[in-house]
Design a protein around this motif. Structure first.
Motif, mmCIF file in Angstrom:
data_model
loop_
_atom_site.group_PDB
_atom_site.id
_atom_site.type_symbol
_atom_site.label_atom_id
_atom_site.label_comp_id
_atom_site.label_asym_id
_atom_site.label_seq_id
_atom_site.Cartn_x
_atom_site.Cartn_y
_atom_site.Cartn_z
ATOM 1 N N ALA A 172 0.820 -1.207 0.000
ATOM 2 C CA ALA A 172 0.000 0.000 0.000
ATOM 3 C C ALA A 172 0.860 1.265 0.000
ATOM 4 O O ALA A 172 0.515 2.255 -0.664
ATOM 5 C CB ALA A 172 -0.929 0.004 1.210
ATOM 6 N N ALA A 173 1.967 1.241 0.723
ATOM 7 C CA ALA A 173 2.814 2.442 0.790
ATOM 8 C C ALA A 173 3.399 2.791 -0.576
ATOM 9 O O ALA A 173 3.291 3.954 -1.020
ATOM 10 C CB ALA A 173 3.913 2.242 1.838
ATOM 11 N N PRO A 174 4.046 1.848 -1.302
ATOM 12 C CA PRO A 174 4.520 2.205 -2.651
ATOM 13 C C PRO A 174 3.399 2.624 -3.594
ATOM 14 O O PRO A 174 3.567 3.558 -4.390
ATOM 15 C CB PRO A 174 5.215 0.918 -3.135
ATOM 16 N N MET A 175 2.265 1.922 -3.509
ATOM 17 C CA MET A 175 1.142 2.272 -4.373
ATOM 18 C C MET A 175 0.647 3.687 -4.088
ATOM 19 O O MET A 175 0.339 4.460 -5.007
ATOM 20 C CB MET A 175 -0.001 1.274 -4.164
ATOM 21 N N LEU A 176 0.578 4.044 -2.809
ATOM 22 C CA LEU A 176 0.073 5.361 -2.429
ATOM 23 C C LEU A 176 0.977 6.472 -2.949
ATOM 24 O O LEU A 176 0.488 7.456 -3.529
ATOM 25 C CB LEU A 176 -0.057 5.450 -0.910
ATOM 26 N N VAL A 177 2.287 6.325 -2.767
ATOM 27 C CA VAL A 177 3.179 7.399 -3.234
ATOM 28 C C VAL A 177 3.212 7.447 -4.762
ATOM 29 O O VAL A 177 3.388 8.524 -5.339
ATOM 30 C CB VAL A 177 4.600 7.232 -2.655
ATOM 31 N N PHE A 178 3.036 6.310 -5.420
ATOM 32 C CA PHE A 178 2.952 6.323 -6.879
ATOM 33 C C PHE A 178 1.736 7.126 -7.335
ATOM 34 O O PHE A 178 1.832 7.955 -8.254
ATOM 35 C CB PHE A 178 2.875 4.899 -7.415
ATOM 36 N N VAL A 179 0.610 6.890 -6.690
ATOM 37 C CA VAL A 179 -0.606 7.640 -7.026
ATOM 38 C C VAL A 179 -0.400 9.131 -6.755
ATOM 39 O O VAL A 179 -0.859 9.989 -7.532
ATOM 40 C CB VAL A 179 -1.804 7.089 -6.233
ATOM 41 N N CYS A 180 0.314 9.451 -5.667
ATOM 42 C CA CYS A 180 0.592 10.862 -5.372
ATOM 43 C C CYS A 180 1.427 11.494 -6.483
ATOM 44 O O CYS A 180 1.205 12.651 -6.860
ATOM 45 C CB CYS A 180 1.318 10.984 -4.034
ATOM 46 N N GLY A 181 2.410 10.744 -6.997
ATOM 47 C CA GLY A 181 3.221 11.255 -8.095
ATOM 48 C C GLY A 181 2.401 11.500 -9.347
ATOM 49 O O GLY A 181 2.549 12.533 -10.019
ATOM 50 N N VAL A 182 1.530 10.553 -9.669
ATOM 51 C CA VAL A 182 0.662 10.709 -10.837
ATOM 52 C C VAL A 182 -0.266 11.905 -10.647
ATOM 53 O O VAL A 182 -0.454 12.721 -11.566
ATOM 54 C CB VAL A 182 -0.151 9.424 -11.071
ATOM 55 N N ALA A 183 -0.836 12.040 -9.440
ATOM 56 C CA ALA A 183 -1.742 13.153 -9.160
ATOM 57 C C ALA A 183 -1.021 14.490 -9.271
ATOM 58 O O ALA A 183 -1.590 15.485 -9.746
ATOM 59 C CB ALA A 183 -2.359 12.990 -7.775
ATOM 60 N N THR A 184 0.240 14.522 -8.841
ATOM 61 C CA THR A 184 1.022 15.761 -8.938
ATOM 62 C C THR A 184 1.152 16.214 -10.385
ATOM 63 O O THR A 184 0.989 17.403 -10.707
ATOM 64 C CB THR A 184 2.420 15.547 -8.331
ATOM 65 N N VAL A 185 1.436 15.284 -11.278
ATOM 66 C CA VAL A 185 1.570 15.631 -12.691
ATOM 67 C C VAL A 185 0.227 16.075 -13.268
ATOM 68 O O VAL A 185 0.160 17.018 -14.073
ATOM 69 C CB VAL A 185 2.134 14.436 -13.483
ATOM 70 N N LEU A 186 -0.852 15.427 -12.869
ATOM 71 C CA LEU A 186 -2.168 15.817 -13.366
ATOM 72 C C LEU A 186 -2.525 17.230 -12.927
ATOM 73 O O LEU A 186 -3.092 18.018 -13.693
ATOM 74 C CB LEU A 186 -3.224 14.828 -12.875
ATOM 75 N N VAL A 187 -2.170 17.576 -11.688
ATOM 76 C CA VAL A 187 -2.424 18.935 -11.201
ATOM 77 C C VAL A 187 -1.574 19.939 -11.973
ATOM 78 O O VAL A 187 -2.049 21.014 -12.374
ATOM 79 C CB VAL A 187 -2.135 19.021 -9.688
ATOM 80 N N LEU A 188 -0.295 19.594 -12.192
ATOM 81 C CA LEU A 188 0.575 20.483 -12.966
ATOM 82 C C LEU A 188 0.069 20.650 -14.394
ATOM 83 O O LEU A 188 0.137 21.743 -14.965
ATOM 84 C CB LEU A 188 2.000 19.930 -12.980
#
Length: 505
Positions: free
Chosen positions: A476-492
């Motif tokens: 869950a921890a790697p998956m969560l930070v991966f999703v955070c990275g993807v979300a960061t790019v989507l926001v940018l």
């Protein structure tokens, strides 16, 4: 196939990518700053010091997988990572970016996946750094108790170890290479002695090769064994992050990465087989029980002590063990420094691309700023303090397995990105049977590392202590930070699309 060159590059009619000219720097500064293949090989090789793997990672793999033929499994893991290095090297020859592996993933699979993988790499390096700090402190506490009769507080050891990692990470690469070389030579002396002495004193009087027999793979969980041994190689994939500080990176980085994987594989296979000769292949799993607990300051029996007692007898075992323990503690600091360095370069690369704050951007001389260099060690030190007060050995095991799962996922994405990039472009390749060979090597690596990642998600929660309660955190921890990275790019992309176009480029 599509003729697409990354932004900032030119594609000429021969089909190769030409890098933009490097910044002009004076000859004295260039000579003092840049390193060559030998120095980078030392850096990547000492990212996973061999003695630490032989006395730490390998016994832990025996302890939890139960596979007798672990030298054979180590060989499979090494071959897989060498295949990965072939595809990785082909990208490193074409793409020059401080982010290294996340830049490669960005070119093949897009910026969202690239940034997500970078976040996972940072998490994995930080988790592994915390476990290395704990292992270094556990070894130091045992050494101080044996030599001086003093029981050092774990919290004090963690603070000192964290400060040492920060100080070493701030060294210029040439100075850091000298420190790591000194530690490596110390470890090499111990390894050579152990290997020679082990083969000279075989159990039962006959040298056995049973540990290399594939039939013994069925004695335990080969999936767990492969995953745990592959974790031991974490670090060599960060070679491309040193692109600003090496001479001829298009040649140096691929060569150093492949050699570091190959050298580690050879040393591990020979050493683990040699130790099995003196312990007995069938007894290696039993001898490794309690290894993780002993290394983290618990009450388990040390695998190191077991082997040394067989080699020199119980009357001399304590002295030799103390010497080996000192080398182990230094190796943990060396490995931890490389994890901190890898993390700081990922952070500064993301800042250079505009994803993270500008305060983390790399310095003009290529080094990471102090702010980026301190994030991983300080976070890891705080995490180690928390674990020290809750459950040392279990916490360290969770950190190691989480880091292994995370990096296995990143390596899988990198291999898939290599395949995608070659299939999309019209680039030519003269080495390893042309671009087809790169795709085949990357495909083999993607399948194997992908299996390790998927099998680990399924199996690890069932075997680790308290897995029925906390096992889900491993994936869950790697998956969560991966999703955070993807979300960061989507926001940018919604508000700052020019930043997204620069990511990994």
């Amino acid at each position: 196939m599509r003729n697409d060159a990354p932004e900032g590059y030119e594609r000429h009619n021969v089909g190769t990518l030409h890098y933009p000219p490097p910044p002009v720097i004076s000859a004295p500064l260039q000579k003092s700053r840049l390193i060559g293949s030998r120095e980078l090989i030392i850096l990547l090789f000492m990212a996973h010091p061999p003695l630490n793997l032989i006395w730490g990672a390998i016994p832990t793999a025996y302890q939890f997988s139960g596979v007798v033929a672990l030298p054979f499994v180590v060989g499979i893991a090494g071959l897989t990572l060498m295949a990965f290095a072939v595809g990785y090297g082909s990208m490193a020859r074409r793409i020059r970016h401080r982010g290294g592996i996340y830049s490669f993933i960005t070119h093949g699979l897009g910026p969202a996946v690239g940034v997500g993988s970078s976040f996972v790499a940072i998490l994995s390096y930080t988790a592994l750094l915390a476990s290395l700090i704990m292992l270094a402190c556990g070894s130091t506490i045992g050494l101080a108790a044996n030599l001086f009769g003093v029981r050092l507080p774990m919290s004090l050891c963690i603070v000192v170890a964290t400060a040492a990692v920060v100080a070493l990470e701030r060294l210029r690469l040439r100075a850091l290479v000298r420190v790591l070389l000194a530690i490596g030579l110390t470890q090499a002396a111990v390894i050579i002695w152990v290997d020679v002495a082990s083969v000279a004193k075989p159990v039962g009087g006959d040298v056995s090769f049973h540990a290399l027999d594939p039939a013994w793979l069925l004695t335990g969980s080969i999936g767990l064994a492969l995953g745990l041994t592959m974790t031991a190689f974490i670090g060599s994939e960060s070679g491309a992050s040193y692109v600003d500080e090496v001479r001829r990176p298009e040649r140096t980085i691929p060569r150093a990465t492949l050699i570091s994987y190959a050298a580690t594989t050879v040393v591990l296979v020979i050493s683990v087989w040699a130790i099995s000769v003196t312990v007995g292949p069938e007894d290696m799993v039993a001898a490794a029980q309690g290894q993780l607990q002993s290394q983290t300051g618990g009450s388990g029996h040390s695998f190191v002590l077991t082997v040394i007692e067989l080699l020199v007898g119980s009357e001399h075992a304590l002295t030799v063990t103390e010497l080996a323990t000192a080398a182990l503690a230094l190796g943990c600091l060396a490995s931890g420094t490389m994890r901190a360095s890898g993390s700081s370069r990922q952070l500064s690369a993301l800042a250079g691309d505009g994803v993270l704050p500008a305060a983390l951007k790399p310095l003009p001389d290529g080094r990471s700023p102090l702010s980026a260099g301190c994030i991983a060690p300080v976070t890891a030190g705080l995490l180690a303090l928390v674990i020290a007060n809750t459950g040392t050995s279990i916490g360290v095991l969770y950190l190691i397995t989480m880091a292994g799962l995370g990096i296995a996922g990143v390596l899988t994405l990198s291999s898939l990105a290599t395949i995608t990039w070659f299939l999309r472009s019209d680039d030519t390749e003269s080495g390893f049977f042309g671009w087809e060979g790169q795709v085949v090597a990357a495909g083999f690596a993607a399948v194997t590392t992908g299996f390790v990642f998927c099998y680990g998600i399924y199996r690890l929660p069932q075997v680790v202590p308290s897995g029925h309660t906390w096992g889900w955190t491993l994936w869950a921890a790697p998956m969560l930070v991966f999703v955070c990275g993807v979300a960061t790019v989507l926001v940018l992309r919604a508000g700052r699309s020019p930043v997204v176009a620069r990511i990994g480029r």
